[in-house]
Motif scaffolding. Structure first.
Motif, mmCIF file in Angstrom:
data_model
loop_
_atom_site.group_PDB
_atom_site.id
_atom_site.type_symbol
_atom_site.label_atom_id
_atom_site.label_comp_id
_atom_site.label_asym_id
_atom_site.label_seq_id
_atom_site.Cartn_x
_atom_site.Cartn_y
_atom_site.Cartn_z
ATOM 1 N N ASN A 1 5.312 14.714 -12.246
ATOM 2 C CA ASN A 1 5.835 13.835 -13.060
ATOM 3 C C ASN A 1 5.722 13.855 -14.163
ATOM 4 O O ASN A 1 6.955 13.821 -14.582
ATOM 5 N N LEU B 1 8.656 14.726 -17.241
ATOM 6 C CA LEU B 1 8.207 13.648 -18.037
ATOM 7 C C LEU B 1 8.413 13.906 -19.615
ATOM 8 O O LEU B 1 10.187 13.991 -19.725
ATOM 9 N N GLN C 1 11.143 14.252 -22.181
ATOM 10 C CA GLN C 1 11.469 13.633 -23.831
ATOM 11 C C GLN C 1 11.264 15.040 -25.230
ATOM 12 O O GLN C 1 12.028 14.566 -25.579
ATOM 13 N N LYS D 1 21.222 8.241 -18.629
ATOM 14 C CA LYS D 1 20.239 9.211 -17.837
ATOM 15 C C LYS D 1 20.918 10.112 -17.579
ATOM 16 O O LYS D 1 21.679 11.184 -16.867
ATOM 17 N N SER E 1 11.687 9.551 -9.088
ATOM 18 C CA SER E 1 12.616 8.073 -9.346
ATOM 19 C C SER E 1 12.357 7.118 -9.310
ATOM 20 O O SER E 1 12.876 5.644 -9.989
ATOM 21 N N HIS F 1 9.838 6.444 -12.624
ATOM 22 C CA HIS F 1 10.813 6.108 -13.984
ATOM 23 C C HIS F 1 11.998 6.024 -13.545
ATOM 24 O O HIS F 1 13.831 7.066 -14.076
ATOM 25 N N ASP G 1 14.070 4.215 -14.440
ATOM 26 C CA ASP G 1 14.549 3.742 -15.945
ATOM 27 C C ASP G 1 15.868 5.017 -16.271
ATOM 28 O O ASP G 1 16.723 5.405 -17.193
ATOM 29 N N LEU G 2 14.728 5.646 -15.969
ATOM 30 C CA LEU G 2 15.875 7.240 -16.271
ATOM 31 C C LEU G 2 16.439 8.412 -15.456
ATOM 32 O O LEU G 2 17.064 9.180 -15.760
#
Length: 306
Positions: free
Chosen positions: A120, A124, A128, A135, A152, A155, A157-158
């Motif tokens: 993860n 991530l 970034q 998204k 998922s 995170h 929200d992403l």
């Protein structure tokens, strides 16, 4: 007393002989004879970026303002597994990212536990640092399906949408000690290569598949990454898919009808706890996005535009 000494000497001799034979067998079969360096990477297509746990090999294509999609490969085959899908989506105007997970392809092979948090974190950090806009839609094949599902959940929200292709379900730790599994992997590395062909319904139609797989095996850490994943990822299919369902993301579930690696019966287990748009691909096995690229690409495009 003399008999005891002789017995001990014999036992020690047999143990030493067995150890020597095992070590020789290991040396003869060991494919990992090189360390992955910057010089090696200069000869490789794609891009490289330094993350907290090491360098990640990736490819990013399509217009910068295109809808972002991330393609996550499976247990041991690196990002070239997505060639037909990647090329298609880029031509359709999407912003498409694919990458080699740590330990695979031409990404670094850190000596750490390959856990869910570890995978993860790589994804991530990659999102970034590359600063993809908006998204992302995540697509995962096989083990990549488990990675995508768990990311998922961690995170939501992403994430915009999720695409799962013949996703791994339960991943349970092997019963044998880890050092034994590592040794077995080393001395049976040719079987790992041959096993890739089992993912196809018609393996003879893909004569170069094994050849593509072999280069990554030359570099130290590949074997450890695979075995560490087996012992540390510990995916619970029912729980992770139920978690994904709670995020209310649109999910496309694609499955090859003749998959022997992750049999289609697991699609029933997934759909019992996860609402999906289910699409079975006839005359395909574990890699339907390769064997039936046009059919699968059309379905993916329809799902993305919905």
């Amino acid at each position: 007393m003399k008999i005891l000494k002789v017995s001990i000497i014999i036992v020690l001799f047999l143990v030493s002989a067995a150890s020597l034979i095992m070590y020789s067998f290991y040396r003869y079969n060991n494919k990992e004879t090189r360390t992955l360096t910057d010089a090696d990477r200069k000869k490789i297509s794609g891009s490289f970026i330094k993350l907290s746990q090491g360098i990640t090999h990736y490819e990013l294509g399509g217009p910068e303002n295109g809808q972002p999609i991330v393609l996550v490969h499976g247990f041991s085959v690196p990002y070239y597994i997505w060639d037909p899908t990647y090329d298609f989506l880029v031509k359709q105007g999407y912003r498409v990212l694919r990458y080699d997970m740590y330990g695979r392809g031409y990404s670094d092979r850190p000596k750490v536990a390959y856990t869910q948090d570890f995978y993860n974190s790589q994804l991530l950090e990659l999102l970034q640092q590359l600063k993809l806009q908006g998204k992302v839609t995540l697509a995962g094949i096989s083990f990549g399906g488990a990675v995508v599902t768990n990311f998922s959940c961690a995170h939501p929200d992403l994430v915009n949408k999720v695409i799962l292709i013949d996703p791994a379900y339960d991943m349970k730790k092997p019963a044998a000690p880890q050092y034994f599994t590592l040794y077995n992997e080393a001395v049976n590395s040719d079987e790992r290569v041959k096993g890739q062909m089992d993912d196809f319904r018609y393996p003879k139609q893909h004569p170069n598949w094994a050849k593509l797989y072999k280069p990554q095996m030359r570099y130290e850490g590949f074997r450890n990454a695979l075995i560490s994943t087996l012992y540390n990822y510990n995916n619970n299919g029912r729980a992770s898919n139920a978690c994904l369902n709670s995020t209310n993301k649109p999910v496309l579930l694609i499955w090859g009808k003749f998959d022997k690696t992750v049999p289609p019966r697991f699609s029933d287990s997934i759909r019992s706890v996860l609402k999906t748009d289910f699409f079975q691909v006839d005359d395909a096995a574990h890699l339907p996005m390769i064997e039936k690229a046009d059919t699968v690409n059309a379905k993916i495009l329809s799902f993305l535009k919905a």
